[in-house]
Motif scaffolding. Structure first.
Motif, PDB file in Angstrom:
ATOM      1  N   LEU A  94       0.221   1.026   2.550  1.00  0.00           N
ATOM      2  CA  LEU A  94       1.076   1.978   1.850  1.00  0.00           C
ATOM      3  C   LEU A  94       0.140   2.656   0.864  1.00  0.00           C
ATOM      4  O   LEU A  94      -0.335   2.024  -0.082  1.00  0.00           O
ATOM      5  CB  LEU A  94       2.211   1.256   1.144  1.00  0.00           C
ATOM      6  N   VAL A  95      -0.172   3.904   1.124  1.00  0.00           N
ATOM      7  CA  VAL A  95      -1.226   4.676   0.449  1.00  0.00           C
ATOM      8  C   VAL A  95      -2.570   3.998   0.758  1.00  0.00           C
ATOM      9  O   VAL A  95      -3.145   4.284   1.793  1.00  0.00           O
ATOM     10  CB  VAL A  95      -0.967   4.846  -1.059  1.00  0.00           C
ATOM     11  N   ASP A  96      -3.049   3.087  -0.064  1.00  0.00           N
ATOM     12  CA  ASP A  96      -4.344   2.486   0.233  1.00  0.00           C
ATOM     13  C   ASP A  96      -4.349   0.956   0.094  1.00  0.00           C
ATOM     14  O   ASP A  96      -5.401   0.337   0.024  1.00  0.00           O
ATOM     15  CB  ASP A  96      -5.431   3.089  -0.683  1.00  0.00           C
ATOM     16  N   LYS A  97      -3.159   0.378   0.047  1.00  0.00           N
ATOM     17  CA  LYS A  97      -3.058  -1.081  -0.114  1.00  0.00           C
ATOM     18  C   LYS A  97      -2.181  -1.645   0.984  1.00  0.00           C
ATOM     19  O   LYS A  97      -1.125  -1.074   1.271  1.00  0.00           O
ATOM     20  CB  LYS A  97      -2.352  -1.371  -1.441  1.00  0.00           C
ATOM     21  N   PRO A  98      -2.562  -2.765   1.600  1.00  0.00           N
ATOM     22  CA  PRO A  98      -1.660  -3.338   2.593  1.00  0.00           C
ATOM     23  C   PRO A  98      -0.383  -3.869   1.943  1.00  0.00           C
ATOM     24  O   PRO A  98      -0.397  -4.324   0.792  1.00  0.00           O
ATOM     25  CB  PRO A  98      -2.481  -4.481   3.200  1.00  0.00           C
ATOM     26  N   ALA A  99       0.702  -3.807   2.704  1.00  0.00           N
ATOM     27  CA  ALA A  99       2.021  -4.187   2.186  1.00  0.00           C
ATOM     28  C   ALA A  99       1.987  -5.535   1.473  1.00  0.00           C
ATOM     29  O   ALA A  99       2.525  -5.702   0.384  1.00  0.00           O
ATOM     30  CB  ALA A  99       3.020  -4.218   3.339  1.00  0.00           C
TER      31      ALA A  99
END
Ligand code: UTP
Length: 292
Positions: A32-37
């Motif tokens: 999500l954007v640049d981080k995993p959920a």
């Protein structure tokens, strides 16, 4: 100080609603954007005072373990090139909390996944957080639920009002109203038809349990979809224990569902200081030119 310091994050499901993206990667690793959920979920736990996390992982989920481990090669690379910010970011992930992993050999259902945590949890109250449910960073739902548990020494589940069309996707509770945000459960049913649902209040992926849930789960037989359902364990627990519902309305995304995933990505992106202003301008332009 709360006794709730452990969280269990079930992340062993097959993610069939998000195929083909989930064919060879866990849905909990979708960015999500640049981080995993799952990193959002772990950070939420840490914000609520949790320092020990057990992730229930499974076949094809190795990247979950790698994500929360050190990556010495990458760290060297970033250090050599003076990319200090990225280096600090990458290192901090491995230091978020004490993170353990255990495998669910077969995805037999959410209730089964939770029951695997028994040994790790021991005789302590603990939190269950679904690995594909994301909460807005400002949400205090988990902290509020832990407070209710501490006051009442009972299980607490997060619930939200959904429409009659949607209730058949959730566990629906039969509530006895106690106050604005607090209800006592009289019953709970997994994925009922709209007509059979006791209410439109649906269980939402955050739970505080006392260890009694494990005995209840041991007595559950396969239910909806042939799975050992957590909801059915809660229904059995209710026979001789209080279970409360904490009602909230905003800031939760089920990213295992494509619509919610898209919404979460947009909402999280517009909140970001570094990306938000430009992305907002893009969205306004998009709406003006293409969506009106
Ligand atoms: P879901 O029902 O959303 O996950 O379970 P799923 O089965 O992977 O998804 P679909 O319906 O096929 O798309 C909620 C959470 O519980 C975990 C999932 O990984 C997810 O984070 N889960 C589910 C397990 O750990 N084990 C299971 O047997 C089932």
């Amino acid at each position: 100080m709360s006794r709730v310091t452990k969280a269990v994050i079930p992340a062993a499901g097959l993610g069939t609603r998000f195929l083909p993206a989930t064919k060879a990667q866990p849905k909990e690793m979708l960015p999500l954007v640049d981080k995993p959920a799952i990193q959002y979920v772990v950070e939420e736990a840490v914000r609520a005072g949790i320092d020990d996390i057990l992730i229930i992982s499974g076949r094809g989920k190795r990247s979950l373990e790698d994500h929360f481990d050190r990556n010495v090669e990458l760290e060297h690379f970033l250090a050599e090139r003076g990319k200090d910010e990225a280096l600090a970011e990458v290192r901090s992930i491995a230091e978020l909390a004490e993170i353990h992993f255990v495998r669910q050999g077969e995805p037999l259902g959410l209730g089964h996944a939770v029951s695997i945590a028994r040994k790790h949890v021991g005789d302590n109250p603990f939190v269950v957080m679904l690995g594909d449910d994301i909460m807005d960073e400002r949400s205090t739902v988990l902290t509020d639920m832990i407070r209710v548990h501490d006051e009442r020494d009972a299980a607490v589940i997060a619930v939200s009002e959904v429409s009659s069309d949607e209730i058949s996707n959730y566990g629906s509770i039969d509530p006895e109203i106690i106050s604005d945000q607090l209800v006592r459960l009289r019953g709970i049913v997994e994925k009922p038809s709209a007509n059979d649902a006791p209410s439109n209040l649906a269980a939402m992926g955050r739970y505080v349990f006392t260890p009694e849930i494990f005995d209840a789960l041991d007595r559950v037989s396969p239910g909806v979809g042939g799975e050992i359902q957590l909801t059915d364990g809660i229904a059995l627990l209710l026979a001789d224990h209080d279970v409360f519902g904490w009602v909230f309305s905003h800031g939760r995304f089920d990213i295992g569902n494509k619509q919610d995933y898209l919404r979460a990505t947009v909402e999280l992106a517009i909140e970001r200081e570094d990306l938000g202003p430009e992305f907002r301008a893009f969205l306004i332009d998009l709406v003006d030119k293409r969506l009106r």
